[in-house]
Design a protein around this motif. Structure first.
Motif, mmCIF file in Angstrom:
data_model
loop_
_atom_site.group_PDB
_atom_site.id
_atom_site.type_symbol
_atom_site.label_atom_id
_atom_site.label_comp_id
_atom_site.label_asym_id
_atom_site.label_seq_id
_atom_site.Cartn_x
_atom_site.Cartn_y
_atom_site.Cartn_z
ATOM 1 N N GLY A 16 53.873 45.082 34.153
ATOM 2 C CA GLY A 16 52.465 45.113 34.566
ATOM 3 C C GLY A 16 51.563 45.023 33.357
ATOM 4 N N SER A 17 50.647 45.970 33.251
ATOM 5 C CA SER A 17 49.693 45.941 32.140
ATOM 6 C C SER A 17 50.109 46.823 30.978
ATOM 7 C CB SER A 17 48.310 46.383 32.633
ATOM 8 O OG SER A 17 48.380 47.713 33.109
ATOM 9 N N GLY A 18 51.303 47.428 31.047
ATOM 10 C CA GLY A 18 51.749 48.309 29.971
ATOM 11 C C GLY A 18 53.202 48.060 29.597
ATOM 12 N N TRP A 19 53.691 48.897 28.685
ATOM 13 C CA TRP A 19 55.060 48.778 28.179
ATOM 14 C C TRP A 19 55.856 50.012 28.560
ATOM 15 C CZ3 TRP A 19 57.043 44.633 25.368
ATOM 16 C CH2 TRP A 19 56.117 43.609 25.113
ATOM 17 N N THR A 20 57.149 49.822 28.776
ATOM 18 C CA THR A 20 58.065 50.895 29.153
ATOM 19 C C THR A 20 59.159 51.009 28.119
ATOM 20 O OG1 THR A 20 57.661 50.594 31.511
ATOM 21 C CG2 THR A 20 59.755 51.628 30.900
ATOM 22 N N ALA A 36 58.036 60.173 32.184
ATOM 23 C CA ALA A 36 58.558 58.816 32.030
ATOM 24 C C ALA A 36 57.672 58.055 31.052
ATOM 25 C CB ALA A 36 58.597 58.113 33.372
ATOM 26 N N GLN A 37 58.302 57.343 30.145
ATOM 27 C CA GLN A 37 57.569 56.606 29.110
ATOM 28 C C GLN A 37 57.239 55.208 29.625
ATOM 29 O OE1 GLN A 37 56.587 58.415 26.179
ATOM 30 N NE2 GLN A 37 57.225 59.830 27.785
ATOM 31 N N VAL A 38 56.230 55.152 30.495
ATOM 32 C CA VAL A 38 55.783 53.917 31.140
ATOM 33 C C VAL A 38 54.285 53.758 30.963
ATOM 34 C CG1 VAL A 38 57.640 54.001 32.857
ATOM 35 C CG2 VAL A 38 55.442 55.038 33.379
ATOM 36 N N GLY A 39 53.798 52.517 31.093
ATOM 37 C CA GLY A 39 52.360 52.260 31.004
ATOM 38 C C GLY A 39 51.788 52.474 29.622
ATOM 39 N N LEU A 40 52.609 52.307 28.611
ATOM 40 C CA LEU A 40 52.194 52.563 27.229
ATOM 41 C C LEU A 40 51.629 51.307 26.581
ATOM 42 C CD1 LEU A 40 55.483 54.387 26.222
ATOM 43 C CD2 LEU A 40 53.353 55.471 26.946
#
Length: 65
Positions: A16-20, A36-40
């Protein structure tokens, strides 16, 4: 890392618009402090990846539950 891990066990991917930051063996996002390390941002995801590869984190619980 623990005895069952290697430096390539973790990687990053754009979603999407971020990094996981994810576990390459399970495909699941890495959890740090139960988050959770998502949307970064790419920069933050890259830094977390660098730290995971450099340090020895505890047992990866993303495979559980």
């Amino acid at each position: 890392m623990n005895n069952n891990s290697d430096p390539t066990e973790y990687d990053i991917r754009q979603e999407g618009s971020g990094w996981t930051v994810y576990n390459t063996k399970t495909g699941k996002p890495v959890r740090l402090n139960d988050a959770a390390q998502v949307g970064l941002s790419r920069e933050v995801a890259t830094e977390i990846l660098r730290m995971l590869r450099e340090f020895q984190p505890g047992r990866d619980v993303s495979q559980e539950g």
